[in-house]
Design an enzyme around this catalytic site. Sequence first.
Site, short mmCIF file in Angstrom:
data_model
loop_
_atom_site.label_atom_id
_atom_site.label_comp_id
_atom_site.label_asym_id
_atom_site.label_seq_id
_atom_site.Cartn_x
_atom_site.Cartn_y
_atom_site.Cartn_z
N ASP A 191 0.83 -1.22 0.00
CA ASP A 191 0.00 0.00 0.00
C ASP A 191 0.86 1.26 0.00
O ASP A 191 1.72 1.44 0.87
CB ASP A 191 -0.90 0.03 1.24
N SER B 23 -1.77 1.77 6.50
CA SER B 23 -1.81 2.85 5.51
C SER B 23 -2.71 4.02 5.88
O SER B 23 -3.54 3.93 6.77
CB SER B 23 -2.23 2.29 4.14
N ASP C 274 -7.06 3.35 7.26
CA ASP C 274 -6.90 4.06 5.98
C ASP C 274 -7.41 5.50 6.03
O ASP C 274 -8.19 5.92 5.17
CB ASP C 274 -7.63 3.31 4.86
N GLU D 260 -11.79 -1.01 1.64
CA GLU D 260 -10.51 -0.44 2.02
C GLU D 260 -10.10 0.76 1.17
O GLU D 260 -10.71 1.09 0.17
CB GLU D 260 -9.43 -1.52 1.93
#
Length: 798
Positions: free
Chosen positions: A155, A232, A319, A414
Amino acid sequence: MKKWLKIVLAICICLPLSCIAFQSTGQAKAKTHSYYVVKTSNLYDSTTSSKKSITTIPVNTKLSTTSPVSSQMVNVTYNGKTGYVSKENLADHAVDYTNTYGVSHITRYDISRIPSQQDSLQFKVPKFDAQKISNIPSAKKQSDEENPIDLDVWDSWPLQNQDGTVADYHGYHIVFALAGQPKTLETFIYVFYQKIGETSIESWKNAGRVFGVQDSINSNDPYLSHQTEEWSGSAVKLGDEIRLFYTDYSGAGPVGTGDSNQVLTTAKVHVSLDDGQLKIAGTDDHKSVFPGDGKFYQNVSQFHDEGLWNSGDNFTLRDPHYVEDNGHKYLVFEGNTGTEDGYQGELSLYNKAYYGGDDTFFKTEQHHIFLSPKKKLATLANGALGIIELNDDFSLKKVLPPLVTANLVTDEIERANVFKLNGKWYLFTDTRGGKMALDSISSDMIYMLGYVSDNLTGPYKPLNQTGLVLSQNENWFSRTWTYSYFNLLPSDPTDKNVVVTSYMTNRSISDTDHSTFAPSFLLTIDGDKTQVRQNDILEQGQLTNDGSDDESTTQPVLYTGYMTKIHAVRTGQSDKTKKIGEVKPGDPVQVLVPGKWTKILYKGQTAYVYGDITKQKPYTGYMTKIHAVRTGQSDKTKKIGEVKPGEAVRVLVPGKWTKILYHGKTAYVYGDITKQKPYAGYMTKIHAVRTGQSDKTKKIGEVKPGEAVRVLVPGKWTKILYHGKTAYVYGDITKQKPYTGYMTKIHAVRTGQSDKTKKIGEVKPGEAVRVLIPGKWTKILYHGKTAYVYHDISRTKP
């Protein structure tokens, strides 16, 4: 007479008794109550604590009972079996209902139509040539034996401007990425950087990890102190500062909590750039932002209550994607719904809002779920793309309802990504078929879904009718398997093409092929429709598309140029040809053929503009001296204004006389300009302020340790703004603002960074010190002079 009296007396006595008897008989006949089961319920053999279950009763079964309304356990008969059921599982109506909770939904109807779309080239991720794929050469770390170890890199996200475009950091692109040693659980954030204009995979350099080994463990933050991995997020350039948002993940002990806790987290990242080498210079303001509130978004306590992983539940809170709108700061993120916006559970099977389509689809699909092996997965599916508002210090200001939820569809959506393009807000997310609670979706499918709205907070509608934007079903072990798609805004606000980045190759599938930047490609967004541009494949990890070909013409674009004057756009190479538009100084143009009249690509067609074009992208510069602004490149030309030291100017063409954009028109100023934005520095020694870069020049003042100075040009002799004029001071300056620290041990105060240097005092535990530069030996201000003390210092006041 006596006889009649006896008869009357008998009637008077018997009549009330018969009334009483009748009344008693009526009370003995119990009233029947009807209920519907609203939660799968056990039918127990008794009401005692040792009760045993006879059977289970499904939701929406209608039951009758003569038990009093106040009873906690009611007596019922079901399928010929009599027993007791908990009153809290019953209601006076069936549970089929429609409740949108005021948010948009990824519905089962929309997802069920994706298989009919996913093989179209409109949605397919382009085919990549495995033979042309390389590991990132710089993706290495040093082992304990000082042997470099190749890293998996997955990522990734670029440093972006506040409007969502890719940031120019002093001529470089910066990318944050998750990386770790193959065949381990190691997951940390690394920084890669590439000089703007370079695109090859070999041009990416590695600046190392963002955080030190002890940065989180030694934190006073209750969540960070248990961090085991870094997941991430996003990063934004604010002036010359870098603000990072990421996911604090807590895994197995001894440090971690062992329950997959995820917390949205932020830190300010300091970097230095010297001779093309970018280095991480530390972080500060490292803090958790949002751990979930339980109401709008599931938190880890609710995950515990569900039974952790044994329940089949999938807890997500990760995220964080930074976005601004109308002066407000937000984080959009992946999460799961909470108790006030449609929590998971069996009742969700009866909410028509989660199904979409018409009543026939609802009844058919609901019946299908009850027979499906994925029924339990469906009841636990409550993925959400959430949003919170931030204060100016990036702490939590307000928790807002989700932008989109995926109840009955999936628990995991995601890489939340949202931006504004051509007046519309676009919201994207990545997800896997294997996580979806639909039998019609293959487990090996990978998708990007997308939604569009007139407002950041919605309501959102699916792109391409179903929400499908990208599809991919490469073999899991393939070199060219891709995931973690991330769309990047074009620098040209009229461009409809975004660059899609991702990573390629799953972790640890090969001893030689590591997870790496995948080739980027183009995606056209036009209103509520998207199209993958199958032939527009860029370099591995490429972030921008300046100079890419447009399918409306067969002539290749040579490069992106930038106008240095205002000009009409015409159909031919003459002022007499038709004018079809206008370009202004600083506007980008796609150059097909350079010349006196330059052939360009303009809104999908070829056109011409007079050749006042440069390859140099306009940038913001800052004056280092006071200068007149003039109409030409000479002191003899007309003066039309004045710029002062530290003032920002928009540079069109740098040079001895720099061409700038001044109040919407082109003008010239003498070239005392730097790309370095003025910033506040803080003195670490006492120094004279002088008119030049030498101790022999005139002294015009003095600065003391800890005093703030306005830095114009850093260097051995730093150029500063002093009482409104430019001056120089020797370069003992730091960007670190002095702060008050408190000793945690007794230490000697010394003249240098060693126990062998002269001792000039002593500080005790709890004593306040003025910190100038933290470190192993911390530089402090001691009785008005600089000195050093060992680093046992805390920012927390005793």
